[in-house]
Scaffold this motif. Structure first.
Motif, mmCIF file in Angstrom:
data_model
loop_
_atom_site.group_PDB
_atom_site.id
_atom_site.type_symbol
_atom_site.label_atom_id
_atom_site.label_comp_id
_atom_site.label_asym_id
_atom_site.label_seq_id
_atom_site.Cartn_x
_atom_site.Cartn_y
_atom_site.Cartn_z
ATOM 1 N N ASP A 96 16.650 40.139 16.162
ATOM 2 C CA ASP A 96 17.525 39.330 17.022
ATOM 3 C C ASP A 96 17.287 39.584 18.505
ATOM 4 O O ASP A 96 18.053 39.136 19.354
ATOM 5 C CB ASP A 96 18.996 39.576 16.683
ATOM 6 C CG ASP A 96 19.424 41.023 16.929
ATOM 7 O OD1 ASP A 96 18.548 41.863 17.231
ATOM 8 O OD2 ASP A 96 20.631 41.305 16.807
ATOM 9 N N SER A 97 16.208 40.318 18.827
ATOM 10 C CA SER A 97 15.916 40.567 20.243
ATOM 11 C C SER A 97 15.049 39.440 20.797
ATOM 12 O O SER A 97 14.140 38.940 20.135
ATOM 13 C CB SER A 97 15.198 41.911 20.426
ATOM 14 O OG SER A 97 13.931 41.891 19.818
ATOM 15 N N THR A 98 15.355 39.025 21.998
ATOM 16 C CA THR A 98 14.636 37.938 22.662
ATOM 17 C C THR A 98 14.253 38.378 24.069
ATOM 18 O O THR A 98 14.690 39.428 24.555
ATOM 19 C CB THR A 98 15.496 36.668 22.747
ATOM 20 O OG1 THR A 98 16.655 36.938 23.555
ATOM 21 C CG2 THR A 98 15.943 36.212 21.358
ATOM 22 N N ILE A 99 13.428 37.570 24.711
ATOM 23 C CA ILE A 99 12.984 37.852 26.074
ATOM 24 C C ILE A 99 13.229 36.613 26.921
ATOM 25 O O ILE A 99 12.765 35.526 26.577
ATOM 26 C CB ILE A 99 11.490 38.214 26.110
ATOM 27 C CG1 ILE A 99 11.190 39.415 25.204
ATOM 28 C CG2 ILE A 99 11.043 38.503 27.541
ATOM 29 C CD1 ILE A 99 9.711 39.583 24.896
ATOM 30 N N LEU A 100 13.962 36.777 27.984
ATOM 31 C CA LEU A 100 14.174 35.685 28.929
ATOM 32 C C LEU A 100 13.123 35.802 30.023
ATOM 33 O O LEU A 100 13.144 36.719 30.846
ATOM 34 C CB LEU A 100 15.585 35.750 29.523
ATOM 35 C CG LEU A 100 15.932 34.661 30.547
ATOM 36 C CD1 LEU A 100 15.698 33.266 29.981
ATOM 37 C CD2 LEU A 100 17.371 34.815 31.028
ATOM 38 N N CYS A 101 12.162 34.878 30.004
ATOM 39 C CA CYS A 101 11.075 34.866 30.982
ATOM 40 C C CYS A 101 11.531 34.068 32.200
ATOM 41 O O CYS A 101 11.961 32.923 32.068
ATOM 42 C CB CYS A 101 9.829 34.225 30.378
ATOM 43 S SG CYS A 101 9.262 34.997 28.841
ATOM 44 N N ILE A 153 6.682 35.834 21.477
ATOM 45 C CA ILE A 153 6.512 34.993 22.661
ATOM 46 C C ILE A 153 6.338 33.539 22.229
ATOM 47 O O ILE A 153 5.450 32.810 22.712
ATOM 48 C CB ILE A 153 5.341 35.471 23.567
ATOM 49 C CG1 ILE A 153 5.324 36.994 23.649
ATOM 50 C CG2 ILE A 153 5.509 34.872 24.971
ATOM 51 C CD1 ILE A 153 6.549 37.632 24.248
ATOM 52 N N LEU A 154 7.194 33.134 21.317
ATOM 53 C CA LEU A 154 7.311 31.732 20.920
ATOM 54 C C LEU A 154 8.639 31.206 21.458
ATOM 55 O O LEU A 154 9.662 31.911 21.395
ATOM 56 C CB LEU A 154 7.251 31.590 19.404
ATOM 57 C CG LEU A 154 5.894 31.910 18.761
ATOM 58 C CD1 LEU A 154 6.012 31.924 17.241
ATOM 59 C CD2 LEU A 154 4.839 30.919 19.205
ATOM 60 N N PRO A 155 8.678 29.985 21.986
ATOM 61 C CA PRO A 155 9.882 29.511 22.687
ATOM 62 C C PRO A 155 11.067 29.299 21.757
ATOM 63 O O PRO A 155 10.938 28.752 20.667
ATOM 64 C CB PRO A 155 9.421 28.190 23.311
ATOM 65 C CG PRO A 155 8.259 27.746 22.476
ATOM 66 C CD PRO A 155 7.586 29.000 22.023
ATOM 67 N N LEU A 156 12.236 29.741 22.221
ATOM 68 C CA LEU A 156 13.506 29.482 21.542
ATOM 69 C C LEU A 156 14.327 28.452 22.304
ATOM 70 O O LEU A 156 15.288 27.908 21.774
ATOM 71 C CB LEU A 156 14.306 30.779 21.415
ATOM 72 C CG LEU A 156 13.668 31.896 20.571
ATOM 73 C CD1 LEU A 156 14.514 33.157 20.649
ATOM 74 C CD2 LEU A 156 13.493 31.457 19.125
ATOM 75 N N SER A 157 13.944 28.205 23.546
ATOM 76 C CA SER A 157 14.657 27.223 24.372
ATOM 77 C C SER A 157 13.635 26.334 25.056
ATOM 78 O O SER A 157 12.428 26.587 25.016
ATOM 79 C CB SER A 157 15.508 27.935 25.433
ATOM 80 O OG SER A 157 14.685 28.438 26.477
ATOM 81 N N MET A 198 5.957 31.612 30.138
ATOM 82 C CA MET A 198 6.012 32.530 29.000
ATOM 83 C C MET A 198 5.063 33.714 29.171
ATOM 84 O O MET A 198 5.242 34.754 28.555
ATOM 85 C CB MET A 198 5.695 31.792 27.701
ATOM 86 C CG MET A 198 6.789 30.849 27.241
ATOM 87 S SD MET A 198 6.568 30.285 25.523
ATOM 88 C CE MET A 198 5.057 29.324 25.662
ATOM 89 N N GLY A 199 4.053 33.542 30.037
ATOM 90 C CA GLY A 199 3.098 34.620 30.243
ATOM 91 C C GLY A 199 3.734 35.933 30.628
ATOM 92 O O GLY A 199 3.304 37.005 30.183
ATOM 93 N N ILE A 200 4.792 35.899 31.436
ATOM 94 C CA ILE A 200 5.405 37.149 31.884
ATOM 95 C C ILE A 200 6.043 37.894 30.713
ATOM 96 O O ILE A 200 6.195 39.118 30.763
ATOM 97 C CB ILE A 200 6.433 36.884 33.016
ATOM 98 C CG1 ILE A 200 6.721 38.168 33.796
ATOM 99 C CG2 ILE A 200 7.710 36.248 32.493
ATOM 100 C CD1 ILE A 200 5.531 38.734 34.537
#
Length: 398
Positions: A81-86, A103-107, A382-384
């Motif tokens: 359930d962890s995500t990354i806000l780029c 690193i696949l988009p959720l939004s 998304m690169g970051i």
């Protein structure tokens, strides 16, 4: 320091790292593909995959990816359930997209225009954006990956200099926001973001390359032996501050004749402003926007075209010197200046295409590749997020 050999344990750890790298790149793939890409045997692959699965790092799906060939299912990096806000941040805009561990988009991609005058106001905008995603995606753990315009120390998380900002001091972004938001933050500058995006999302980049962002300023980032080269003081990539004309205009850095004073959008806009004043001396002076600048170039404004082409030739000359020093001959151009099109691009290439070590004494188009990057803006942002991938892979090295 003496060189160290590799014992069996370290070889196993290295091979685990190789497979995890391939899984992050391929997203979801079969054992046979991993074997082909890693040049390891199927038995060796099977053992390593079992170990990674037992460690909880990957998952296995028994359904085959293809109807042909042997079975065995597919593998991917384990998600939770962890995500990354780029986020890509300047004093004038925040671009953002939420991704998962792969690193696949959720939004969707989001652009937020801002106009901040102080560091505190910028931090407040980042905080507001973070809470907006937290509200939209309740229950998910959100970490931050920040791309900051200008000079950044990624170790301390400090923005050292942001050229477009009305302030000049440093900002301890990581310390201030981690404490306030109670989440992990990794950060680097926007050119590192572009290099990471190319490295991980462009299938052909299994070699050394450089990305150059020709926009408000001119920055660059190098990938050498599949590693981002930052330099000991994190100042690598200051292509815009190579001097091309010692008798030229004063640069914001304090020196004279830097490439940015000829080829950056900020420099071209200043020169366009002077041209507009000369053409309409009775009208209030104004600085054209980027799109107006590009439109006037394509409409054939002779004086403006001369300025733009002078900048393109200066950029090409800087690239020529750079190519000779590092012998990196794959260059990807990003930034709004790419909107000047093929005429501008060909002027850049004309200065940098000839390799003095090419004995055939003519330009080989396959030898030096200089072209606009092909990644979408969403992919660039998304690169970051791959800062977290590279941190995870570094942790596996022990």
């Amino acid at each position: 320091m003496p060189m160290e050999g590799l014992n069996n344990l370290r070889v196993r750890q290295f091979n685990k790292q190789v497979l995890m790298t391939l899984l992050y790149r391929e997203k979801n793939t079969s054992k046979s593909t991993l074997s082909r890409l890693s040049h390891l045997s199927i038995p060796a692959i099977s053992k390593i995959l079992d170990d990674l699965q037992n460690d909880g790092l990957i998952t296995h799906n028994p359904v085959n990816l293809h109807s042909r060939g042997l079975g065995g299912g597919s593998y991917q990096v384990a998600t939770d359930d962890s995500t990354i806000l780029c986020m890509n941040i300047t004093p004038y805009r925040i671009e953002s997209i939420l991704v998962n561990r792969l690193i696949l988009p959720l939004s969707g991609y989001q652009l937020t225009d801002i106009a901040v005058k102080t560091p505190e106001a910028m931090l407040a905008q980042i905080e507001a954006c973070f809470h907006q995603y937290r509200k939209k995606f309740p229950g998910l753990k959100i970490r931050l990956a920040l791309a900051i315009h200008g000079q950044v120390n990624p170790t301390t998380g400090v923005s050292q200099r942001m050229p477009q900002a009305p302030w000049t001091g440093e900002i301890e972004i990581k310390y201030l926001l981690e404490e306030k938001l109670q989440t992990e933050i990794l950060m680097d500058n926007d050119c590192i973001m572009l290099a990471l995006a190319e490295k991980w999302q462009h299938a052909n980049d299994q070699h050394d390359f450089c990305v150059i962002n020709v926009d408000y300023g001119i920055g660059s980032s190098f990938v050498i032996n599949q590693q981002i080269y930052r330099g000991s003081l994190f100042g690598s990539g200051q292509l815009g501050h190579t001097i091309v004309d010692p008798q030229g205009s004063r640069c914001a850095c304090g020196r004279y004749g830097c490439l940015e004073t000829l080829a950056s959008l900020s420099a071209l806009k200043k020169k366009a402003r002077q041209l507009i004043v000369a053409e309409n001396p009775l009208q209030p002076p104004r600085t054209p926007g980027t799109q107006e600048l590009i439109d006037r170039f394509h409409q054939g404004d002779a004086a403006l075209c001369a300025q733009v082409m002078e900048g393109a030739r200066a950029l090409g000359l800087s690239l020529y010197n750079f190519l000779n020093i590092l012998n990196i001959n794959r260059i990807y151009l990003y930034g709004r200046s790419c909107g000047f099109g093929d005429v501008w691009l060909n002027a850049v290439r004309a200065q940098s295409g000839l390799n003095p070590f090419d004995r055939t004494d003519h330009v080989k188009t396959q030898a030096t590749h200089i072209a606009p990057g092909t990644l979408s803006r969403e992919q660039q942002i998304m690169g970051i997020g791959y800062l977290y991938v590279e941190k995870a892979l570094e942790g596996m090295a022990g």
